[in-house]
Design a protein around this motif. Structure first.
Motif, PDB file in Angstrom:
ATOM      1  N   UNK A 267       3.295   7.094   0.445  1.00 32.91           N
ATOM      2  CA  UNK A 267       1.895   7.586   0.779  1.00 32.91           C
ATOM      3  C   UNK A 267       1.663   7.716   2.340  1.00 32.91           C
ATOM      4  N   UNK A 268       1.208   8.916   2.736  1.00 33.98           N
ATOM      5  CA  UNK A 268       0.865   9.100   4.201  1.00 33.98           C
ATOM      6  C   UNK A 268       0.060   8.026   4.794  1.00 33.98           C
ATOM      7  N   UNK A 269       0.176   7.565   6.051  1.00 31.49           N
ATOM      8  CA  UNK A 269      -0.729   6.441   6.676  1.00 31.49           C
ATOM      9  C   UNK A 269      -2.066   7.271   7.302  1.00 31.49           C
TER      10      UNK A 269
ATOM     11  N   UNK B 279       0.873  -1.388  -0.187  1.00 34.79           N
ATOM     12  CA  UNK B 279       0.144  -0.052   0.063  1.00 34.79           C
ATOM     13  C   UNK B 279       0.902   1.235   0.091  1.00 34.79           C
ATOM     14  N   UNK B 280       2.152   1.000  -0.275  1.00 30.99           N
ATOM     15  CA  UNK B 280       3.082   2.007  -0.390  1.00 30.99           C
ATOM     16  C   UNK B 280       3.177   3.236   0.912  1.00 30.99           C
ATOM     17  N   UNK B 281       2.960   2.525   2.041  1.00 31.44           N
ATOM     18  CA  UNK B 281       3.190   3.475   3.330  1.00 31.44           C
ATOM     19  C   UNK B 281       4.613   3.155   3.778  1.00 31.44           C
ATOM     20  N   UNK B 282       5.259   1.909   3.415  1.00 31.14           N
ATOM     21  CA  UNK B 282       6.717   1.917   4.046  1.00 31.14           C
ATOM     22  C   UNK B 282       7.451   1.097   2.872  1.00 31.14           C
ATOM     23  N   UNK B 283       8.764   0.832   3.167  1.00 28.20           N
ATOM     24  CA  UNK B 283       9.427  -0.188   2.523  1.00 28.20           C
ATOM     25  C   UNK B 283       9.937  -1.272   3.331  1.00 28.20           C
ATOM     26  N   UNK B 284       9.983  -2.420   2.818  1.00 32.31           N
ATOM     27  CA  UNK B 284       9.928  -3.629   3.339  1.00 32.31           C
ATOM     28  C   UNK B 284      11.288  -4.417   2.972  1.00 32.31           C
ATOM     29  N   UNK B 285      12.303  -4.819   4.002  1.00 35.47           N
ATOM     30  CA  UNK B 285      13.322  -5.466   3.461  1.00 35.47           C
ATOM     31  C   UNK B 285      13.715  -6.333   4.104  1.00 35.47           C
TER      32      UNK B 285
END
Lengths: 183, 240
Positions: free
Chosen positions: A160-162, A136-142
């Protein structure tokens, strides 16, 4: 000279961009190790960050401190602090473990966030939340081993802001179920 | 003589059989009634309380282990509940968890300060956990029995009318005992379960148990993926 020096310090304070790494209440050595690698520090410097603060929890791996005199990233660490919220507020980027508490606290502050998933945990449902919020483009996952690549490729402006959720629907359901009048 | 003797023993035998049969019949009848009663309780689960209610319900709130964010989610929900409708409130947390009750106290005190009357309507208690993280399975048999006994003692004392929980394993024995109380008619309670926001694609073990055994009257999930898999769940969106 003295004036120039304080001026320099002032501008450095202004352009201070801190990355805060947090592992939460337990330990996550692989994340601390990854944050302490030259690649990750180089990528962070390339992105214009100046300071790296690591909350290492109960981990046994001690990162290298650096005062940044040679123009490299200033690195500092601590184990636990009652004022994690202050560190989050003061940072320009947060790199966090996948605990829901840390994730939502950071998102609510509107800070760019990279979540690093701990693949060594037994019941690893935490991946689900991080991946869903990344989708949902709120953060990056690594993962620890992909952290430097994620930082190199990320564009924090595109996140995107949550919008914080709301427990009112649940309260309404419970009230209706128990026969309380709606108001 | 010998003839009548055997006759007598036969009669005694048949008499013995009779008592056995009647005993079996009574047991079967009792079992059948119990089965009907359990069926009734299960089918009644999830049915709304029809009459308009104006009184307040004693409420049991099961808090998390402090680490996984369960407590933060629960307190976020509780801060919106009308305190005069859910009173008194009993907060329960694991005995090894000091943080959760502390946070609950802070929230309750906040209510007091904002003028809503809360008084002594909040109580805080701790419960033994059946298994600590990392404990061996052999020793956990003993601790589980101990934890269930402790849960039973607490439930007999409290007999809550409403139970609100959101995932920690400690809610399973409490909800199980609440179910038994419903069956034998000690106390009718409504159980509300909110699955944690961290569960996106699969339910937690506690959630799965309460869902499959139909013990929760209302089962809330925070992601649409779970609603698809578990149609009896109520999708309410993210709470955090």
């Amino acid at each position: 000279m003295g004036e120039g020096g304080s001026d320099d310090g002032f501008s450095r304070e202004l352009s201070k961009r801190t990355v805060f790494v947090t592992v939460g209440t337990t330990s996550f050595d692989k994340l601390v190790m990854a944050a302490d690698t030259d690649q990750v520090k180089r990528e962070l410097r390339n992105k214009g960050y100046t300071h790296l603060v690591i909350q290492m929890g109960r981990g046994s791996y001690i990162p290298q401190k650096n005062d940044g005199e040679d123009g490299s990233l200033v690195v500092d660490y601590f184990t636990f602090s009652p004022s994690i919220a202050d560190h989050l507020k003061a940072s320009s980027l947060v790199i966090s473990h996948a605990g829901s508490g840390s994730i939502f606290e950071t998102l609510r502050l509107g800070k760019p966030l990279v979540v690093v998933v701990n693949e060594d945990l037994m019941d690893n449902h935490q991946i689900e939340l991080a991946e869903e919020l990344a989708e949902r483009k709120h953060l990056y996952c690594a993962r620890p081993q992909t952290l430097s690549k994620t930082i190199a490729n990320m564009d924090v402006e595109s996140l995107l802001p949550y919008v914080p959720g709301d427990a009112t629907p649940v309260v309404k359901h419970i009230n209706r179920f128990l026969g309380f009048p709606e108001d | 003589m010998g003839f009548s003797d055997t006759k007598q023993t036969k009669r005694v035998c048949s008499h013995d059989n009779m008592t056995l049969y009647s005993f079996v019949a009574v047991a079967a009848g009792f079992g059948f009634l119990l089965f009907i009663r359990i069926l009734y309780v299960v089918l009644q689960c999830g049915k709304q309380i029809r009459q308009k209610s104006t009184k307040s319900y004693s409420t049991l709130i099961v808090l998390g282990s402090g680490k996984c964010g369960h407590t933060a989610e629960m307190l976020n929900l509780l801060s919106l509940l009308e305190k005069d409708r859910f009173s008194p409130r009993f907060y329960i947390a694991a005995a090894t968890d000091n943080m959760s009750l502390q946070k609950a106290r802070v929230m309750e005190n906040l209510i007091n300060n904002t003028g809503e009357k809360s008084g002594d309507s909040a109580k805080y208690m701790q419960i033994y956990r059946s298994r600590e993280v990392g404990q061996s399975y052999i020793t956990s048999v003993g601790t589980t029995l101990y934890a269930i006994a402790h849960a039973l003692l607490l439930m007999i004392q409290l007999r809550p009318q409403v139970i609100i929980c959101n995932g920690p394993g400690t809610c399973i024995p409490l909800c199980g005992i609440a179910f038994v109380f419903k069956v034998i008619g000690i106390r009718w309670s409504s159980i509300f379960y909110v699955e944690s926001i961290a569960r996106v694609r699969r339910l937690s073990l506690s959630g799965l148990l309460l869902y499959k055994l139909r013990m929760a009257d209302q089962f809330f999930v925070q992601w649409p993926q779970l609603k698809k898999q578990y149609p009896r769940a109520e999708y309410v969106g993210c709470l955090m």
